[in-house]
Write a protein that holds these residues in place. Structure first.
Motif, mmCIF file in Angstrom:
data_model
loop_
_atom_site.group_PDB
_atom_site.id
_atom_site.type_symbol
_atom_site.label_atom_id
_atom_site.label_comp_id
_atom_site.label_asym_id
_atom_site.label_seq_id
_atom_site.Cartn_x
_atom_site.Cartn_y
_atom_site.Cartn_z
ATOM 1 N N GLY A 22 0.869 -1.313 -0.076
ATOM 2 C CA GLY A 22 -0.026 0.044 0.006
ATOM 3 C C GLY A 22 0.837 1.094 -0.103
ATOM 4 N N GLY A 23 0.401 2.231 0.286
ATOM 5 C CA GLY A 23 1.023 3.550 0.398
ATOM 6 C C GLY A 23 1.492 4.462 -0.913
ATOM 7 N N ASP A 24 1.191 3.822 -2.086
ATOM 8 C CA ASP A 24 1.502 4.324 -3.184
ATOM 9 C C ASP A 24 0.257 4.998 -3.928
ATOM 10 O OD1 ASP A 24 0.266 2.080 -3.932
ATOM 11 O OD2 ASP A 24 1.638 1.718 -5.603
ATOM 12 N N ILE A 25 -0.625 5.237 -3.407
ATOM 13 C CA ILE A 25 -2.006 6.121 -3.879
ATOM 14 C C ILE A 25 -1.456 7.597 -3.871
ATOM 15 C CG2 ILE A 25 -4.418 6.253 -3.907
ATOM 16 C CD1 ILE A 25 -4.814 3.763 -2.412
ATOM 17 N N GLN A 26 -1.585 8.178 -5.065
ATOM 18 C CA GLN A 26 -1.419 9.687 -4.806
ATOM 19 C C GLN A 26 -2.843 10.305 -4.882
ATOM 20 O OE1 GLN A 26 1.431 11.127 -4.782
ATOM 21 N NE2 GLN A 26 2.273 9.080 -4.691
ATOM 22 N N ARG A 27 -3.497 10.731 -3.754
ATOM 23 C CA ARG A 27 -4.638 11.059 -3.590
ATOM 24 C C ARG A 27 -4.630 12.482 -3.882
ATOM 25 N NH1 ARG A 27 -3.957 7.435 0.708
ATOM 26 N NH2 ARG A 27 -5.693 6.077 0.832
ATOM 27 N N PRO A 28 -5.704 13.036 -4.429
ATOM 28 C CA PRO A 28 -5.770 14.258 -4.887
ATOM 29 C C PRO A 28 -5.965 15.340 -3.681
ATOM 30 C CG PRO A 28 -7.965 13.537 -5.100
ATOM 31 C CD PRO A 28 -7.034 12.572 -4.624
ATOM 32 N N GLY A 29 -6.103 15.241 -2.578
ATOM 33 C CA GLY A 29 -6.142 16.059 -1.526
ATOM 34 C C GLY A 29 -7.806 16.522 -1.427
ATOM 35 N N TRP A 30 -8.648 15.834 -0.844
ATOM 36 C CA TRP A 30 -10.134 15.950 -1.135
ATOM 37 C C TRP A 30 -10.449 17.303 -0.378
ATOM 38 C CZ3 TRP A 30 -11.584 12.685 -4.335
ATOM 39 C CH2 TRP A 30 -11.065 11.141 -4.075
ATOM 40 N N ASN A 31 -11.168 18.236 -0.999
ATOM 41 C CA ASN A 31 -11.637 19.447 -0.192
ATOM 42 C C ASN A 31 -13.104 19.073 0.456
ATOM 43 O OD1 ASN A 31 -12.126 21.903 0.711
ATOM 44 N ND2 ASN A 31 -13.011 22.690 -1.106
ATOM 45 N N ARG A 32 -12.886 18.178 1.650
ATOM 46 C CA ARG A 32 -14.091 17.732 2.067
ATOM 47 C C ARG A 32 -14.807 18.747 2.878
ATOM 48 N NH1 ARG A 32 -10.636 12.848 3.132
ATOM 49 N NH2 ARG A 32 -11.498 11.322 1.867
ATOM 50 N N ILE A 33 -16.189 18.973 2.782
ATOM 51 C CA ILE A 33 -16.950 20.068 3.436
ATOM 52 C C ILE A 33 -18.103 19.075 4.067
ATOM 53 C CG2 ILE A 33 -16.531 21.972 2.299
ATOM 54 C CD1 ILE A 33 -19.187 21.631 0.611
ATOM 55 N N PRO A 34 -18.678 19.544 5.241
ATOM 56 C CA PRO A 34 -19.841 18.747 5.665
ATOM 57 C C PRO A 34 -20.851 18.824 4.658
ATOM 58 C CG PRO A 34 -18.848 20.324 7.275
ATOM 59 C CD PRO A 34 -18.284 20.731 6.012
ATOM 60 N N CYS A 35 -21.422 17.421 4.719
ATOM 61 C CA CYS A 35 -22.601 17.331 3.702
ATOM 62 C C CYS A 35 -23.657 16.488 4.353
ATOM 63 C CB CYS A 35 -22.130 16.512 2.476
ATOM 64 S SG CYS A 35 -21.375 17.444 1.311
ATOM 65 N N ALA A 36 -24.008 16.554 5.573
ATOM 66 C CA ALA A 36 -25.086 16.216 6.061
ATOM 67 C C ALA A 36 -26.427 16.885 5.623
ATOM 68 C CB ALA A 36 -25.133 16.495 7.651
ATOM 69 N N PRO A 37 -27.354 16.264 5.612
ATOM 70 C CA PRO A 37 -28.511 17.057 5.102
ATOM 71 C C PRO A 37 -29.054 18.183 5.680
ATOM 72 C CG PRO A 37 -29.079 14.640 5.272
ATOM 73 C CD PRO A 37 -27.657 14.875 5.838
ATOM 74 N N ALA A 38 -29.633 19.144 4.998
ATOM 75 C CA ALA A 38 -29.708 20.248 5.692
ATOM 76 C C ALA A 38 -31.213 20.400 6.473
ATOM 77 C CB ALA A 38 -29.973 21.430 4.611
ATOM 78 N N PHE A 39 -31.699 19.164 6.494
ATOM 79 C CA PHE A 39 -32.948 18.977 7.168
ATOM 80 C C PHE A 39 -32.852 18.085 8.587
ATOM 81 C CE2 PHE A 39 -32.909 16.755 3.376
ATOM 82 C CZ PHE A 39 -33.043 15.277 3.873
ATOM 83 N N LEU A 40 -33.572 17.949 9.510
ATOM 84 C CA LEU A 40 -33.458 16.926 10.511
ATOM 85 C C LEU A 40 -34.286 15.727 9.940
ATOM 86 C CD1 LEU A 40 -33.690 18.826 13.662
ATOM 87 C CD2 LEU A 40 -31.704 17.879 12.545
ATOM 88 N N GLY A 41 -33.862 14.694 10.484
ATOM 89 C CA GLY A 41 -34.807 13.367 10.119
ATOM 90 C C GLY A 41 -36.254 13.497 10.547
ATOM 91 N N THR A 42 -37.025 13.132 9.815
ATOM 92 C CA THR A 42 -38.608 13.222 10.004
ATOM 93 C C THR A 42 -39.447 11.776 10.364
ATOM 94 O OG1 THR A 42 -39.213 13.444 7.850
ATOM 95 C CG2 THR A 42 -38.883 15.356 8.982
ATOM 96 N N ALA A 43 -38.516 10.883 10.381
ATOM 97 C CA ALA A 43 -39.113 9.381 10.399
ATOM 98 C C ALA A 43 -39.681 9.339 11.749
ATOM 99 C CB ALA A 43 -38.103 8.295 10.177
ATOM 100 N N PRO A 44 -40.662 8.475 12.017
ATOM 101 C CA PRO A 44 -40.840 8.220 13.606
ATOM 102 C C PRO A 44 -39.652 7.595 14.320
ATOM 103 C CG PRO A 44 -42.458 7.050 11.789
ATOM 104 C CD PRO A 44 -41.301 7.496 10.960
ATOM 105 N N ARG A 45 -39.968 7.760 15.741
ATOM 106 C CA ARG A 45 -38.892 7.606 16.467
ATOM 107 C C ARG A 45 -38.596 5.987 16.522
ATOM 108 N NH1 ARG A 45 -37.510 11.483 20.261
ATOM 109 N NH2 ARG A 45 -36.805 9.758 21.912
ATOM 110 N N VAL A 46 -37.563 5.525 16.819
ATOM 111 C CA VAL A 46 -37.124 4.089 16.699
ATOM 112 C C VAL A 46 -38.005 3.375 17.724
ATOM 113 C CG1 VAL A 46 -35.428 2.347 16.913
ATOM 114 C CG2 VAL A 46 -34.995 4.675 15.751
ATOM 115 N N PRO A 47 -39.042 2.411 17.621
ATOM 116 C CA PRO A 47 -39.451 1.747 18.874
ATOM 117 C C PRO A 47 -38.616 1.181 19.762
ATOM 118 C CG PRO A 47 -39.701 0.686 16.837
ATOM 119 C CD PRO A 47 -39.047 1.971 16.115
ATOM 120 N N ARG A 48 -39.057 1.368 21.210
ATOM 121 C CA ARG A 48 -38.051 0.439 22.019
ATOM 122 C C ARG A 48 -38.510 -0.563 22.599
ATOM 123 N NH1 ARG A 48 -35.489 5.532 25.541
ATOM 124 N NH2 ARG A 48 -35.445 7.067 23.770
#
Length: 486
Positions: free
Chosen positions: A460-486
């Motif tokens: 391994g170790g020979d991959i030339q990565r491009p240097g990802w410009n990662r930004i937060p990509c979580a959805p802009a909304f909150l989940g609206t599914a019903p709560r998980v049953p307990r």
């Protein structure tokens, strides 16, 4: 009476037609049938920031457990639900960040996309780079894409009240493969596979078959699994299959369940004859694959030892090799009280008592990574390829004492909590990899080392990565599914 001139003309026409057919056959390569498949590149993402083969091999050799507590920031926006669920597992670093511009996505489209699809795009790029190709340059078109990926149950918990076109294309297993094919311009076929825990090894099986049939000249195959909401964990907890102490102790007397994990990986596959012709670097060789089904057993999700034995035997037949040639078996090895003894009995029947008394080393990467579910098989396959290359069997993490319900009589099957050398004077040169899905679909792959004379592929170790410009990509909304049953 036939006209002699007409008969002569007909014979001359037949001769010309025969010559033309022969010429066309010589110009067109025959459809490949059978034959070994070379692994010429790997891209991967596992826990603790493992992103290349060097880091993966170092963790395996050290016998490290990559299982930790879930980071607190990963529990948002389902904090209350996680409070009553197991939160031990292996977690990839920052799975909600992505570089949309690099892959040509608008930020809104990237936010809607299942993070599993985004991770696969990055891993595909890195796998191609590891294979010595320029992912941003001209690539072959005849490339197949095969991705093991579970259904939408986790990411569906983020579903907005108003579903837009971005969301419609953001989920679903097949879209993960389709996005890779679209981005890189691959035309060799694309498919997603959801056979539960065996998904990624089933994907490899189909990629190998497609290459052998000549449907494509290159293939990407593997799988991905991320824990994106409490929903699937809640369902699994209700089965009683999860380890209360948060450790996977495969084949050990203390085995009491499995632990969930995250990760993703893709292999670049090519017919070995073509790889040798093109002077490709070869990590290892896939000699045989097989897939079957449990059919009726003691229960729908209960493993079937006979089916597991048969799938190993079918892979041996596909590879054209004998049980004594298998020196290492990378097991499914979930660490459950039911599954481990059943799998061990299948290993004994298929390999342990039919290999002339030779040693058979058995490992299980779930003891290190937890159960990566749809990506579990490819994680074990990469481990087996590294073991074959290095002729070393890493320690089976957490292994102390063999489960007393496992009967190894008549075999020389070995489990070890310490690293051991893989002596070719004792044990066979090939490795088998098993992956069994909860829906009953079983897969097995047999691998061996690269042929002598092919260019060496560094671990391994020979991959030339491009240097990802990662930004937060979580959805802009909150989940609206019903709560998980307990």
């Amino acid at each position: 009476m036939d006209d002699p001139d007409s008969t002569a003309a007909l014979r001359a026409a037949l001769r010309r037609a025969t010559a033309t057919i022969k010429e066309l056959r010589e110009q067109s390569p025959s459809t490949p049938v059978g034959g070994p498949i070379a692994v010429i590149g790997v891209g991967l993402r596992f826990a603790d920031g493992i992103e290349d083969l060097d880091a993966y091999w170092a963790a395996l050799r050290a016998g490290r457990s990559l299982i930790t507590d879930m980071p607190r920031h990963r529990r948002w926006p389902f904090e209350d639900e996680w409070d009553y669920l197991p939160t031990r597992g292996s977690f990839v670093t920052d799975p909600l960040s992505f570089d949309p511009g690099f892959f040509g996505f608008a930020p809104k489209a990237a936010q809607a996309m299942d993070p599993q699809h985004r991770l696969m795009l990055e891993v595909a790029w890195e796998a191609l780079a590891h294979a010595g190709m320029d992912p941003n340059g001209e690539l072959p078109e005849s490339v197949g894409t095969y991705v093991g990926i579970a259904g939408r149950q986790d990411y569906a918990a983020w579903e907005p009240e108003q579903v837009d076109p971005h969301w419609a294309l953001a989920i679903g297993g097949g879209f993960a493969a389709g996005r890779i094919a679209y981005h890189f311009g691959f035309s060799g076929g694309a498919a997603g596979f959801d056979t539960a825990c065996s998904s990624s090894l089933v994907a490899v099986h189909h990629a190998v078959a497609a290459l052998r049939r000549g449907e494509s000249d290159l293939a990407l195959a593997g799988g991905v699994s991320l824990m994106l909401s409490p929903r699937s964990t809640a369902v699994i907890q209700q089965t009683g299959a999860m380890a209360p102490d948060g450790l996977c102790k495969a084949f050990d007397a203390r085995a009491n369940g499995y632990v969930r994990g995250e990760g993703g990986a893709l292999l670049v596959l090519k017919r070995l004859a073509d790889a040798v012709r093109d002077n490709d670097r070869v990590l290892g060789v896939i000699h045989g694959t097989a897939v079957n089904q449990d059919a009726r057993s003691s229960g729908f999700t209960a493993p079937n030892a006979e089916a597991q034995r048969r799938v190993i035997e079918a892979a041996l037949a596909d590879a054209g090799c004998k049980p004594e040639e298998i020196g290492l078996l990378e097991a499914h090895g979930t660490g459950t009280s039911l599954g481990d003894p059943i799998e061990a009995s299948a290993i004994v029947a298929a390999l342990g008592t039919r290999n002339g008394g030779k040693p058979l080393h058995v490992g299980a990467v779930k003891a290190n990574l937890g159960h990566l579910e749809a990506a579990a098989g490819v994680a074990g396959l990469i481990k087996a390829l590294l073991c074959v290359r290095e002729r070393t069997v890493p320690p089976l993490a957490h292994f102390q004492t063999l489960n007393p319900r496992i009967d190894l009589e008549g075999s020389d099957i070995r489990f070890s909590g310490h690293e051991v050398p893989w002596s070719l004077e004792e044990a066979g040169p090939l490795a088998g990899v098993s992956s069994f899905g909860a829906i009953g679909t079983n897969a097995h792959v047999i691998v061996g080392p690269a042929p002598e004379g092919t260019p060496a592929l560094p671990p391994g170790g020979d991959i030339q990565r491009p240097g990802w410009n990662r930004i937060p990509c979580a959805p802009a909304f909150l989940g609206t599914a019903p709560r998980v049953p307990r």
